[in-house]
Motif scaffolding. Structure first.
Motif, mmCIF file in Angstrom:
data_model
loop_
_atom_site.group_PDB
_atom_site.id
_atom_site.type_symbol
_atom_site.label_atom_id
_atom_site.label_comp_id
_atom_site.label_asym_id
_atom_site.label_seq_id
_atom_site.Cartn_x
_atom_site.Cartn_y
_atom_site.Cartn_z
ATOM 1 N N TYR A 22 18.867 8.309 50.886
ATOM 2 C CA TYR A 22 19.925 7.612 50.163
ATOM 3 C C TYR A 22 21.200 7.565 51.007
ATOM 4 O O TYR A 22 21.543 8.531 51.682
ATOM 5 C CB TYR A 22 20.228 8.325 48.836
ATOM 6 C CG TYR A 22 19.038 8.349 47.913
ATOM 7 C CD1 TYR A 22 18.796 7.300 47.050
ATOM 8 C CD2 TYR A 22 18.146 9.410 47.935
ATOM 9 C CE1 TYR A 22 17.694 7.301 46.212
ATOM 10 C CE2 TYR A 22 17.041 9.430 47.102
ATOM 11 C CZ TYR A 22 16.819 8.373 46.239
ATOM 12 O OH TYR A 22 15.718 8.381 45.431
ATOM 13 N N SER A 23 21.888 6.473 50.910
ATOM 14 C CA SER A 23 23.166 6.297 51.603
ATOM 15 C C SER A 23 24.256 7.064 50.866
ATOM 16 O O SER A 23 24.143 7.324 49.657
ATOM 17 C CB SER A 23 23.546 4.820 51.645
ATOM 18 O OG SER A 23 22.578 4.084 52.337
ATOM 19 N N CYS A 36 21.464 16.366 54.050
ATOM 20 C CA CYS A 36 21.834 15.334 55.004
ATOM 21 C C CYS A 36 20.859 15.426 56.170
ATOM 22 O O CYS A 36 20.707 16.493 56.785
ATOM 23 C CB CYS A 36 23.269 15.533 55.485
ATOM 24 S SG CYS A 36 23.745 14.336 56.750
ATOM 25 N N MET A 37 20.204 14.340 56.479
ATOM 26 C CA MET A 37 19.163 14.360 57.510
ATOM 27 C C MET A 37 19.742 14.376 58.921
ATOM 28 O O MET A 37 19.022 14.621 59.880
ATOM 29 C CB MET A 37 18.206 13.186 57.318
ATOM 30 C CG MET A 37 17.505 13.200 55.955
ATOM 31 S SD MET A 37 16.836 14.801 55.460
ATOM 32 C CE MET A 37 15.546 15.001 56.676
ATOM 33 N N GLY A 38 21.044 14.163 59.049
ATOM 34 C CA GLY A 38 21.667 14.204 60.368
ATOM 35 C C GLY A 38 22.143 15.593 60.749
ATOM 36 O O GLY A 38 21.865 16.091 61.830
ATOM 37 N N ALA A 50 27.005 9.652 41.759
ATOM 38 C CA ALA A 50 27.027 9.338 43.189
ATOM 39 C C ALA A 50 26.946 10.580 44.086
ATOM 40 O O ALA A 50 27.586 11.597 43.819
ATOM 41 C CB ALA A 50 28.290 8.561 43.526
ATOM 42 N N LEU A 51 26.138 10.437 45.135
ATOM 43 C CA LEU A 51 26.110 11.437 46.200
ATOM 44 C C LEU A 51 27.451 11.397 46.932
ATOM 45 O O LEU A 51 28.187 10.415 46.820
ATOM 46 C CB LEU A 51 24.972 11.124 47.175
ATOM 47 C CG LEU A 51 23.570 11.421 46.647
ATOM 48 C CD1 LEU A 51 22.522 10.652 47.446
ATOM 49 C CD2 LEU A 51 23.288 12.913 46.702
ATOM 50 N N VAL A 66 25.261 9.471 57.975
ATOM 51 C CA VAL A 66 24.979 10.357 56.849
ATOM 52 C C VAL A 66 23.899 9.704 55.998
ATOM 53 O O VAL A 66 24.012 8.536 55.616
ATOM 54 C CB VAL A 66 26.258 10.611 56.014
ATOM 55 C CG1 VAL A 66 25.936 11.424 54.781
ATOM 56 C CG2 VAL A 66 27.324 11.283 56.855
ATOM 57 N N ARG A 67 22.832 10.414 55.735
ATOM 58 C CA ARG A 67 21.766 9.938 54.861
ATOM 59 C C ARG A 67 21.173 11.142 54.139
ATOM 60 O O ARG A 67 20.857 12.156 54.750
ATOM 61 C CB ARG A 67 20.717 9.154 55.635
ATOM 62 C CG ARG A 67 20.132 9.863 56.787
ATOM 63 C CD ARG A 67 19.748 8.933 57.954
ATOM 64 N NE ARG A 67 19.094 9.704 58.989
ATOM 65 C CZ ARG A 67 19.736 10.408 59.925
ATOM 66 N NH1 ARG A 67 21.046 10.426 59.940
ATOM 67 N NH2 ARG A 67 19.076 11.094 60.824
ATOM 68 N N TRP A 68 21.095 11.020 52.821
ATOM 69 C CA TRP A 68 20.695 12.120 51.960
ATOM 70 C C TRP A 68 19.227 12.005 51.558
ATOM 71 O O TRP A 68 18.751 10.929 51.255
ATOM 72 C CB TRP A 68 21.558 12.146 50.713
ATOM 73 C CG TRP A 68 23.012 12.344 50.978
ATOM 74 C CD1 TRP A 68 23.996 11.389 50.942
ATOM 75 C CD2 TRP A 68 23.664 13.562 51.328
ATOM 76 N NE1 TRP A 68 25.209 11.943 51.240
ATOM 77 C CE2 TRP A 68 25.037 13.281 51.484
ATOM 78 C CE3 TRP A 68 23.218 14.866 51.520
ATOM 79 C CZ2 TRP A 68 25.960 14.263 51.814
ATOM 80 C CZ3 TRP A 68 24.143 15.841 51.856
ATOM 81 C CH2 TRP A 68 25.493 15.538 51.996
ATOM 82 N N LYS A 69 18.550 13.146 51.508
ATOM 83 C CA LYS A 69 17.141 13.190 51.100
ATOM 84 C C LYS A 69 16.958 14.367 50.141
ATOM 85 O O LYS A 69 17.447 15.473 50.402
ATOM 86 C CB LYS A 69 16.262 13.377 52.336
ATOM 87 C CG LYS A 69 14.796 13.207 52.099
ATOM 88 C CD LYS A 69 14.073 13.260 53.440
ATOM 89 C CE LYS A 69 12.672 12.768 53.348
ATOM 90 N NZ LYS A 69 12.005 12.787 54.652
ATOM 91 N N MET A 70 16.270 14.140 49.029
ATOM 92 C CA MET A 70 16.037 15.195 48.055
ATOM 93 C C MET A 70 15.057 16.217 48.634
ATOM 94 O O MET A 70 13.982 15.848 49.111
ATOM 95 C CB MET A 70 15.479 14.615 46.756
ATOM 96 C CG MET A 70 15.283 15.660 45.676
ATOM 97 S SD MET A 70 14.804 14.964 44.081
ATOM 98 C CE MET A 70 13.170 14.297 44.477
#
Length: 79
Positions: A22-23, A36-38, A50-51, A66-70
């Motif tokens: 997710y952005s 955050c995958m980064g 919102a994240l 920045v990209r979010w993953k559960m």
């Protein structure tokens, strides 16, 4: 990395919901812990809220956007 004391409260899952990224500022469909995958920073997020936004934290160029993953799903319907 998310930590836990007792595995009795967790169940492993291969659900596709764990694969989606997710952005920043996006409202995720599930409550849980997002990573955050980064840079690997983790946050708690509630479904439909919102994240954190892009300016929540800074990345180096090598970390990318920045990209979010559960990584942990908070089940509101206990089994």
């Amino acid at each position: 990395m998310a930590l836990y004391k007792s595995g009795a409260y967790l169940t492993q899952s291969d659900d596709a919901a764990f694969d989606k990224e997710y952005s920043p500022g996006t409202a995720p469909p599930h409550s849980g812990i997002y990573r955050c995958m980064g840079c690997h920073r983790e946050v708690v997020a509630e479904e439909q809220r919102a994240l954190p936004p892009q300016n929540h934290h800074q990345h180096t160029p090598s970390q990318g956007t920045v990209r979010w993953k559960m990584i942990v799903y908070a089940d509101h319907s206990p089994k």
